[in-house]
Design a protein around this motif. Sequence first.
Motif, PDB file in Angstrom:
ATOM      1  N   PHE A  26       0.807  -1.502  -0.094  1.00 34.97           N
ATOM      2  CA  PHE A  26      -0.301   0.094   0.076  1.00 34.97           C
ATOM      3  C   PHE A  26       0.990   1.372   0.357  1.00 34.97           C
ATOM      4  O   PHE A  26       1.804   1.321   0.435  1.00 34.97           O
ATOM      5  CB  PHE A  26      -0.875  -0.073   1.029  1.00 34.97           C
ATOM      6  CG  PHE A  26      -1.583   0.941   1.492  1.00 34.97           C
ATOM      7  CD1 PHE A  26      -2.863   2.355   0.319  1.00 34.97           C
ATOM      8  CD2 PHE A  26      -1.004   2.260   2.519  1.00 34.97           C
ATOM      9  CE1 PHE A  26      -3.132   2.714   0.754  1.00 34.97           C
ATOM     10  CE2 PHE A  26      -1.838   3.396   2.542  1.00 34.97           C
ATOM     11  CZ  PHE A  26      -2.774   4.117   1.184  1.00 34.97           C
ATOM     12  N   TRP A  57      -6.523   1.742  -3.256  1.00 34.42           N
ATOM     13  CA  TRP A  57      -5.841   0.228  -3.507  1.00 34.42           C
ATOM     14  C   TRP A  57      -6.413  -0.904  -3.614  1.00 34.42           C
ATOM     15  O   TRP A  57      -6.194  -1.688  -4.520  1.00 34.42           O
ATOM     16  CB  TRP A  57      -4.668   0.246  -3.282  1.00 34.42           C
ATOM     17  CG  TRP A  57      -3.395  -0.419  -2.624  1.00 34.42           C
ATOM     18  CD1 TRP A  57      -2.633  -0.533  -3.409  1.00 34.42           C
ATOM     19  CD2 TRP A  57      -3.797  -1.449  -1.479  1.00 34.42           C
ATOM     20  NE1 TRP A  57      -1.253  -1.741  -2.949  1.00 34.42           N
ATOM     21  CE2 TRP A  57      -2.710  -2.783  -1.136  1.00 34.42           C
ATOM     22  CE3 TRP A  57      -4.446  -1.927  -0.240  1.00 34.42           C
ATOM     23  CZ2 TRP A  57      -2.127  -3.568  -0.522  1.00 34.42           C
ATOM     24  CZ3 TRP A  57      -3.999  -2.570   0.352  1.00 34.42           C
ATOM     25  CH2 TRP A  57      -3.202  -3.842   0.550  1.00 34.42           C
ATOM     26  N   GLY A 109      -3.094  -1.073  -6.582  1.00 36.57           N
ATOM     27  CA  GLY A 109      -2.652  -1.966  -6.249  1.00 36.57           C
ATOM     28  C   GLY A 109      -2.311  -2.820  -6.642  1.00 36.57           C
ATOM     29  O   GLY A 109      -1.193  -3.708  -6.103  1.00 36.57           O
TER      30      GLY A 109
END
Length: 178
Positions: A26, A57, A109
Motif C-alpha cells: 500500500f 488500492w 494496488g
Amino acid sequence: MTKNITVTLTLLLLTNISNAQQLTPFTSDGCSRFPNGTPAQQDLWLECCERHDFAYWRGGTYAERLSADEALEACVADLNEPIIASLMYMGVRVGGTPFAPTDFRWGYGWTEYRGYRALSEAERREVARAIDAMDPLESARLLQPSVLKHSATPKEQHTEEQLDSPPQDGPANNQNKP
C-alpha cells in the motif's frame, strides 16, 4: 498420449500461476491532485484521503468504489468542509475510474488491470497478508473507521444490478485493458 496431456496441463497451470494478480504494498499520495487541507490546516482532510486511497488500492466492485467515494465525501464534510467534500466527490467519481491508466485509479494496488470485479478469495487473502505486513498503527488508522464498510446513507437508492455493473465511463467488458 497421456504424457503429452500431462505436460500440457502442467504448462497451462504454471502459466496461469505466473499470470496471477500480484498486490503491491500500500502507498498513498494523499489527496492526489487535490490539496491535503486548507492553507491554515495543511493536512486537515489528509487522513480522509489516505483511507480513500486504501479502498482504491484494494479495488473491487462498482458498489465498493461508490461506497468509498461516498465515505470520502462524508469524512471531509464531517470536518465542516461540505463544499470541499462535494468537489472531492465529483473529482474522484470522474478521475478514479479503473479504465484510466493512472496511478490513482480504482484497484491501483494490483499489478494488472482488473476493472470492477469482486475480489476473489485468493485476492482477499493477498489483501489480508498485505495488511498484516503493515505497521499495526498504520493499518489501524486506515481501517478505523473503514471506508470499505462505510454505513453512510447513499445519496440515492441504487439497485444491485446498477451497483454491480460498470458505469458508462469504460468498456462494457472490464477484462479489456485500457
